[in-house]
Design an enzyme around this catalytic site. Structure first.
Site, PDB file in Angstrom:
ATOM      1  N   ASP A 151       0.816  -1.367   0.080  1.00  0.00           N
ATOM      2  CA  ASP A 151      -0.007   0.013  -0.083  1.00  0.00           C
ATOM      3  C   ASP A 151       0.881   1.348   0.102  1.00  0.00           C
ATOM      4  OD1 ASP A 151      -2.133  -1.853   0.403  1.00  0.00           O
ATOM      5  OD2 ASP A 151      -2.627  -0.990   2.403  1.00  0.00           O
ATOM      6  N   MET A 152       0.299   2.340  -0.357  1.00  0.00           N
ATOM      7  CA  MET A 152       0.903   3.758  -0.561  1.00  0.00           C
ATOM      8  C   MET A 152       0.334   4.482   0.891  1.00  0.00           C
ATOM      9  SD  MET A 152       3.766   5.248  -1.514  1.00  0.00           S
ATOM     10  CE  MET A 152       4.190   4.668  -3.101  1.00  0.00           C
ATOM     11  N   ARG A 194      -1.359  -0.824  -8.815  1.00  0.00           N
ATOM     12  CA  ARG A 194      -2.683  -0.329  -8.419  1.00  0.00           C
ATOM     13  C   ARG A 194      -2.732   1.295  -8.379  1.00  0.00           C
ATOM     14  NH1 ARG A 194      -3.432  -1.122  -2.347  1.00  0.00           N
ATOM     15  NH2 ARG A 194      -3.458  -3.204  -3.080  1.00  0.00           N
ATOM     16  N   LYS A 225      -6.694   6.966  -6.075  1.00  0.00           N
ATOM     17  CA  LYS A 225      -6.917   8.352  -5.902  1.00  0.00           C
ATOM     18  C   LYS A 225      -5.968   9.018  -4.960  1.00  0.00           C
ATOM     19  CE  LYS A 225     -11.080   8.900  -8.625  1.00  0.00           C
ATOM     20  NZ  LYS A 225     -12.733   9.748  -8.516  1.00  0.00           N
ATOM     21  N   ALA A 249      -5.949   8.535  -0.123  1.00  0.00           N
ATOM     22  CA  ALA A 249      -6.774   8.828   0.913  1.00  0.00           C
ATOM     23  C   ALA A 249      -6.239   9.522   2.214  1.00  0.00           C
ATOM     24  CB  ALA A 249      -7.034   7.181   1.512  1.00  0.00           C
ATOM     25  N   THR A 251     -10.174   1.937  -7.966  1.00  0.00           N
ATOM     26  CA  THR A 251     -11.249   2.997  -7.711  1.00  0.00           C
ATOM     27  C   THR A 251     -12.727   2.455  -7.970  1.00  0.00           C
ATOM     28  OG1 THR A 251     -11.939   5.206  -8.659  1.00  0.00           O
ATOM     29  CG2 THR A 251     -11.186   3.486 -10.177  1.00  0.00           C
ATOM     30  N   HIS A 252     -13.575   3.195  -7.043  1.00  0.00           N
ATOM     31  CA  HIS A 252     -15.102   3.057  -7.310  1.00  0.00           C
ATOM     32  C   HIS A 252     -15.615   3.857  -8.326  1.00  0.00           C
ATOM     33  CE1 HIS A 252     -13.719   2.173  -3.314  1.00  0.00           C
ATOM     34  NE2 HIS A 252     -13.845   0.921  -3.562  1.00  0.00           N
ATOM     35  N   ARG A 269     -10.946   7.150   7.238  1.00  0.00           N
ATOM     36  CA  ARG A 269     -10.675   7.584   5.795  1.00  0.00           C
ATOM     37  C   ARG A 269     -11.945   6.961   4.866  1.00  0.00           C
ATOM     38  NH1 ARG A 269      -5.204   6.089   7.412  1.00  0.00           N
ATOM     39  NH2 ARG A 269      -5.575   3.967   6.255  1.00  0.00           N
TER      40      ARG A 269
HETATM   41  C1  LIG Z   1      -8.273  -1.747  -3.929  1.00  0.00           C
HETATM   42  C2  LIG Z   1      -8.011  -0.322  -3.108  1.00  0.00           C
HETATM   43  C3  LIG Z   1      -7.026  -0.237  -2.717  1.00  0.00           C
HETATM   44  C4  LIG Z   1      -6.457   0.991  -2.102  1.00  0.00           C
HETATM   45  N1  LIG Z   1      -5.318   1.277  -1.548  1.00  0.00           N
HETATM   46  C5  LIG Z   1      -5.024   2.470  -1.083  1.00  0.00           C
HETATM   47  C6  LIG Z   1      -3.634   2.753  -0.737  1.00  0.00           C
HETATM   48  O1  LIG Z   1      -2.637   2.109  -0.858  1.00  0.00           O
HETATM   49  N2  LIG Z   1      -3.258   4.051  -0.538  1.00  0.00           N
HETATM   50  C7  LIG Z   1      -4.322   5.118  -0.456  1.00  0.00           C
HETATM   51  O2  LIG Z   1      -3.832   6.259  -0.182  1.00  0.00           O
HETATM   52  N3  LIG Z   1      -5.439   4.826  -0.756  1.00  0.00           N
HETATM   53  C8  LIG Z   1      -5.848   3.535  -1.116  1.00  0.00           C
HETATM   54  N4  LIG Z   1      -7.350   3.442  -1.364  1.00  0.00           N
HETATM   55  C9  LIG Z   1      -8.297   4.412  -1.259  1.00  0.00           C
HETATM   56  C10 LIG Z   1      -8.325   5.466  -2.357  1.00  0.00           C
HETATM   57  O3  LIG Z   1      -7.087   6.318  -2.404  1.00  0.00           O
HETATM   58  C11 LIG Z   1      -9.528   6.275  -2.360  1.00  0.00           C
HETATM   59  O4  LIG Z   1      -9.698   7.012  -1.127  1.00  0.00           O
HETATM   60  C12 LIG Z   1     -10.686   5.497  -2.403  1.00  0.00           C
HETATM   61  O5  LIG Z   1     -10.636   4.583  -3.486  1.00  0.00           O
HETATM   62  C13 LIG Z   1     -12.215   6.416  -2.721  1.00  0.00           C
HETATM   63  O6  LIG Z   1     -11.662   6.901  -4.233  1.00  0.00           O
HETATM   64  P1  LIG Z   1     -12.483   6.536  -5.436  1.00  0.00           P
HETATM   65  O7  LIG Z   1     -11.364   5.991  -6.433  1.00  0.00           O
HETATM   66  O8  LIG Z   1     -13.313   5.527  -5.244  1.00  0.00           O
HETATM   67  O9  LIG Z   1     -13.193   7.771  -5.987  1.00  0.00           O
HETATM   68  P2  LIG Z   1     -14.354   8.783  -5.480  1.00  0.00           P
HETATM   69  O10 LIG Z   1     -14.366   9.606  -6.479  1.00  0.00           O
HETATM   70  O11 LIG Z   1     -13.917   9.219  -4.175  1.00  0.00           O
HETATM   71  O12 LIG Z   1     -15.637   7.963  -5.505  1.00  0.00           O
HETATM   72  C14 LIG Z   1     -16.233   7.358  -6.341  1.00  0.00           C
HETATM   73  C15 LIG Z   1     -17.591   6.876  -6.020  1.00  0.00           C
HETATM   74  O13 LIG Z   1     -17.481   5.776  -5.398  1.00  0.00           O
HETATM   75  C16 LIG Z   1     -18.277   5.432  -4.448  1.00  0.00           C
HETATM   76  N5  LIG Z   1     -17.534   5.552  -3.036  1.00  0.00           N
HETATM   77  C17 LIG Z   1     -16.088   5.926  -2.933  1.00  0.00           C
HETATM   78  N6  LIG Z   1     -15.721   5.685  -1.527  1.00  0.00           N
HETATM   79  C18 LIG Z   1     -16.767   5.395  -0.979  1.00  0.00           C
HETATM   80  C19 LIG Z   1     -17.029   5.058   0.506  1.00  0.00           C
HETATM   81  N7  LIG Z   1     -15.994   5.111   1.294  1.00  0.00           N
HETATM   82  N8  LIG Z   1     -18.057   4.683   0.683  1.00  0.00           N
HETATM   83  C20 LIG Z   1     -19.139   4.698  -0.020  1.00  0.00           C
HETATM   84  N9  LIG Z   1     -19.002   4.729  -1.359  1.00  0.00           N
HETATM   85  C21 LIG Z   1     -17.970   5.264  -1.671  1.00  0.00           C
HETATM   86  C22 LIG Z   1     -19.123   6.857  -4.309  1.00  0.00           C
HETATM   87  O14 LIG Z   1     -20.288   6.330  -5.103  1.00  0.00           O
HETATM   88  C23 LIG Z   1     -18.406   7.878  -5.273  1.00  0.00           C
HETATM   89  O15 LIG Z   1     -19.053   8.560  -5.696  1.00  0.00           O
HETATM   90  C24 LIG Z   1      -7.504   2.060  -2.118  1.00  0.00           C
HETATM   91  C25 LIG Z   1      -8.502   1.836  -2.628  1.00  0.00           C
HETATM   92  C26 LIG Z   1      -8.782   0.874  -3.402  1.00  0.00           C
HETATM   93  C27 LIG Z   1     -10.222   0.508  -3.956  1.00  0.00           C
END
Ligand SMILES: Cc1cc2nc3c(=O)[nH]c(=O)nc-3n(C[C@H](O)[C@H](O)[C@H](O)COP(=O)(O)OP(=O)(O)OC[C@H]3O[C@@H](n4cnc5c(N)ncnc54)[C@H](O)[C@@H]3O)c2cc1C
Length: 308
Positions: free
Chosen positions: A132-133, A182, A185, A187, A228-229, A290
């Site tokens: 992870d980062m 991976r 965005k 966190a 990402t979601h 987070r």
């Molecule tokens: C597999 C994986 C590994 C990760 N590893 C790291 C890491 O090593 N370091 C790091 O800094 N971050 C990590 N993250 C977290 C990442 O940085 C984001 O904070 C997180 O994925 C939310 O951003 P998003 O890309 O989903 O986009 P966003 O634009 O934030 O969200 C897009 C849409 O997804 C849905 N969504 C997003 N988050 C949520 C939530 N918490 N609850 C409900 N719905 C939500 C919402 O509908 C939102 O509109 C990881 C995420 C994933 C999926």
């Protein structure tokens, strides 16, 4: 950064809130949306159920910034045993670790030793290790760690964060290693000197970096993972990959347990490689904050559970 997000990320640092939350049954109940349970078995059972439809699982034990090398040894031993359980259950599953959980703050050499050991163990059971980062103060050390582990264990993956200005250069630096990346965005609460304060800029940066990774995947110079979601973003990137003739099997989509579950199924049904990251362990407070910060609307969900 929005006010709600910044308040929640600041609250993540509060020891008093942490202690309150860990004791509160109500808050614990609310975390169920994002984690099946605190015990490794809870995570393994949930993973086994999801894996039945062909999804890969990523597991991570929550916890970061430990304070002694003895704790790092214990985390390493935990994961060594965990890989055995993954193998015993014949799960298609990988493990994702945080470097500070394995002693990065205390000794970079020890942390590397632990990661090499875990990557070797992962390989021996047909799994892989992911790194992870964490916040931006760790990026240099995490890249060095990744370079050393990847050189010996090619299946090892690394998370890079699109919100950091430096990420395109870091990706370029890793290119000769054929990295498994991976892209997320990001966190953490980062200052505007190192990361985009506006979400729209992070989203654009994500798309540009992901396109580069997909381009490199054509020549085998990168294995891109869309972590990402953001469904519209994913769909645009899938269209881009189709446009450059990159087959679906050359990149994957990874999401967190409990978020966009139906879409995870849908992408899988469309033939994409999809993995779900499942967290477990009792050190869930910072991680949970987070998740709330990513979508302040989730706070409503917590408040509802308190009264319902
Ligand atoms: C597999 C994986 C590994 C990760 N590893 C790291 C890491 O090593 N370091 C790091 O800094 N971050 C990590 N993250 C977290 C990442 O940085 C984001 O904070 C997180 O994925 C939310 O951003 P998003 O890309 O989903 O986009 P966003 O634009 O934030 O969200 C897009 C849409 O997804 C849905 N969504 C997003 N988050 C949520 C939530 N918490 N609850 C409900 N719905 C939500 C919402 O509908 C939102 O509109 C990881 C995420 C994933 C999926």
């Amino acid at each position: 950064m929005s006010l709600g997000r910044s308040i929640l990320l600041r609250a993540a640092q509060s020891r008093a809130l942490n202690e309150f939350a860990l004791k509160s049954r109500v808050v614990k109940r609310a975390t169920k949306a994002f984690m099946p349970g605190e015990r490794p078995e809870d995570a393994l059972d949930a993973g086994a159920a999801l894996a039945r439809d062909g999804r890969r699982i990523l597991f991570t034990k929550l916890g970061e910034a430990i304070t002694s090398l003895a704790e790092a040894d214990a985390v390493r031993d935990h994961y060594l045993g965990f890989f055995d359980q993954v193998a015993a259950r014949k799960l298609d599953a990988h493990v994702s670790i945080k470097p500070t959980q394995l002693g990065l703050d205390q000794s970079e050499a020890k942390c590397l030793e632990h990661c090499l050991r875990l990557a070797a163990k992962a390989e021996s059971v047909g799994s892989a290790l992911w790194i992870d980062m964490e916040d931006s103060s760790y990026v240099d050390r995490t890249l060095a760690l990744y370079e050393a582990v990847k050189a010996r264990h090619p299946g090892t993956g690394l998370a890079l964060q699109a919100y950091l200005f430096r990420t395109p250069k870091d990706l370029e630096r890793l290119r000769p290693l054929k990295p498994v990346i991976r892209l997320v965005k990001g966190a953490y609460a980062e200052p505007a000197t190192v990361a985009f304060p506006r979400k729209a800029d992070t989203d654009s940066a994500y798309e540009a970096i992901a396109r580069t990774m997909l381009d490199w995947a054509r020549t085998g110079e990168c294995t891109p993972i869309l972590g990402t979601h953001d469904l519209q973003l994913i769909d645009r990137l899938v269209a881009y990959a189709d446009g450059i003739g990159l087959p679906k099997g050359r990149y994957e989509i990874h999401m967190l347990y409990g978020i966009r579950a139906k879409d995870q199924d849908r992408y899988r049904a469309q033939g994409h490689g999809v993995a779900t990251l499942i967290s477990y362990g009792n050190a869930w407070f910072k991680w949970y904050m987070r998740r709330l910060a990513e979508r302040p609307a989730n706070v409503t969900f917590v408040v509802k559970s308190m009264f319902g």
